[in-house]
Motif scaffolding. Structure first.
Motif, PDB file in Angstrom:
ATOM      1  N   UNK A   1      18.821  28.254  10.534  1.00  6.96           N
ATOM      2  CA  UNK A   1      19.345  29.462   9.935  1.00  6.96           C
ATOM      3  C   UNK A   1      20.104  30.249  11.003  1.00  6.96           C
ATOM      4  N   UNK A   2      21.298  30.695  10.649  1.00  7.12           N
ATOM      5  CA  UNK A   2      22.127  31.475  11.565  1.00  7.12           C
ATOM      6  C   UNK A   2      22.503  32.789  10.900  1.00  7.12           C
ATOM      7  N   UNK A   3      22.425  33.886  11.647  1.00  7.60           N
ATOM      8  CA  UNK A   3      22.832  35.199  11.152  1.00  7.60           C
ATOM      9  C   UNK A   3      23.991  35.691  12.003  1.00  7.60           C
ATOM     10  N   UNK A   4      25.014  36.225  11.338  1.00 10.70           N
ATOM     11  CA  UNK A   4      26.157  36.770  12.065  1.00 10.70           C
ATOM     12  C   UNK A   4      26.625  38.040  11.380  1.00 10.70           C
ATOM     13  N   UNK A   5      27.022  39.029  12.194  1.00  8.85           N
ATOM     14  CA  UNK A   5      27.564  40.280  11.677  1.00  8.85           C
ATOM     15  C   UNK A   5      29.027  40.390  12.091  1.00  8.85           C
ATOM     16  N   UNK A   6      29.870  40.671  11.098  1.00  6.91           N
ATOM     17  CA  UNK A   6      31.308  40.837  11.319  1.00  6.91           C
ATOM     18  C   UNK A   6      31.675  42.305  11.185  1.00  6.91           C
ATOM     19  N   UNK A   7      32.576  42.779  12.031  1.00  4.30           N
ATOM     20  CA  UNK A   7      33.151  44.109  11.870  1.00  4.30           C
ATOM     21  C   UNK A   7      34.364  43.953  10.957  1.00  4.30           C
ATOM     22  N   UNK A   8      34.367  44.675   9.826  1.00  2.00           N
ATOM     23  CA  UNK A   8      35.439  44.568   8.831  1.00  2.00           C
ATOM     24  C   UNK A   8      36.004  45.966   8.597  1.00  2.00           C
ATOM     25  N   UNK A  29      26.044  27.168   1.045  1.00  2.68           N
ATOM     26  CA  UNK A  29      25.309  27.252   2.296  1.00  2.68           C
ATOM     27  C   UNK A  29      25.020  28.673   2.756  1.00  2.68           C
ATOM     28  N   UNK A  30      25.496  29.659   1.996  1.00  2.60           N
ATOM     29  CA  UNK A  30      25.234  31.065   2.325  1.00  2.60           C
ATOM     30  C   UNK A  30      23.884  31.449   1.739  1.00  2.60           C
ATOM     31  N   UNK A  31      22.990  31.958   2.582  1.00  2.00           N
ATOM     32  CA  UNK A  31      21.665  32.373   2.117  1.00  2.00           C
ATOM     33  C   UNK A  31      21.651  33.826   1.684  1.00  2.00           C
ATOM     34  N   UNK A  32      22.357  34.703   2.440  1.00  2.00           N
ATOM     35  CA  UNK A  32      22.399  36.114   2.075  1.00  2.00           C
ATOM     36  C   UNK A  32      23.651  36.760   2.648  1.00  2.00           C
ATOM     37  N   UNK A  44      25.913  38.104   7.368  1.00  2.00           N
ATOM     38  CA  UNK A  44      25.620  36.926   6.557  1.00  2.00           C
ATOM     39  C   UNK A  44      24.540  36.097   7.232  1.00  2.00           C
ATOM     40  N   UNK A  45      23.772  35.415   6.411  1.00  2.00           N
ATOM     41  CA  UNK A  45      22.800  34.447   6.883  1.00  2.00           C
ATOM     42  C   UNK A  45      23.183  33.120   6.237  1.00  2.00           C
ATOM     43  N   UNK A  46      23.378  32.102   7.066  1.00  2.00           N
ATOM     44  CA  UNK A  46      23.856  30.811   6.573  1.00  2.00           C
ATOM     45  C   UNK A  46      22.920  29.689   7.022  1.00  2.00           C
ATOM     46  N   UNK A  47      23.002  28.558   6.291  1.00  2.00           N
ATOM     47  CA  UNK A  47      22.181  27.391   6.624  1.00  2.00           C
ATOM     48  C   UNK A  47      22.644  26.707   7.905  1.00  2.00           C
ATOM     49  N   UNK A  48      23.972  26.690   8.120  1.00  2.00           N
ATOM     50  CA  UNK A  48      24.538  25.999   9.280  1.00  2.00           C
ATOM     51  C   UNK A  48      25.730  26.785   9.805  1.00  2.00           C
ATOM     52  N   UNK A  49      25.961  26.704  11.104  1.00  2.00           N
ATOM     53  CA  UNK A  49      27.063  27.452  11.712  1.00  2.00           C
ATOM     54  C   UNK A  49      28.417  27.072  11.122  1.00  2.00           C
ATOM     55  N   UNK A  50      28.556  25.846  10.631  1.00  2.00           N
ATOM     56  CA  UNK A  50      29.816  25.397  10.042  1.00  2.00           C
ATOM     57  C   UNK A  50      30.226  26.264   8.848  1.00  2.00           C
ATOM     58  N   UNK A  51      29.251  26.862   8.178  1.00  2.00           N
ATOM     59  CA  UNK A  51      29.515  27.702   7.011  1.00  2.00           C
ATOM     60  C   UNK A  51      30.254  28.978   7.423  1.00  2.00           C
ATOM     61  N   UNK A  52      30.077  29.408   8.661  1.00  2.00           N
ATOM     62  CA  UNK A  52      30.713  30.642   9.135  1.00  2.00           C
ATOM     63  C   UNK A  52      32.237  30.566   9.044  1.00  2.00           C
TER      64      UNK A  52
END
Length: 67
Positions: A1-8, A29-32, A44-52
């Protein structure tokens, strides 16, 4: 599980938040996803970094590119 925050920086109202969350929920592949007006961020929280890469592409397509 990978979590990333983007500034938009284009997030300016509640409609923006709803649009981002609705559109990103279609990504396989997006969990949340949580968009926040106050911080102009999308987390976002994703199953795999490739989803980012797909998340970033879709944000740009819908008019809310990450800075």
């Amino acid at each position: 599980m990978t979590t990333k925050t983007y500034h938009v920086p284009n997030i300016s109202c509640g409609h923006c938040v709803n649009t981002i969350e609705r559109e990103l929920k279609s990504v396989e592949g997006l969990k949340s996803v949580k968009a926040e007006l106050e911080t102009k961020s999308v987390t976002v929280e994703v199953n795999a970094e490739e989803v980012l890469a797909e998340v970033e592409k879709l944000l740009e397509e819908i008019g809310y590119p990450a800075a």
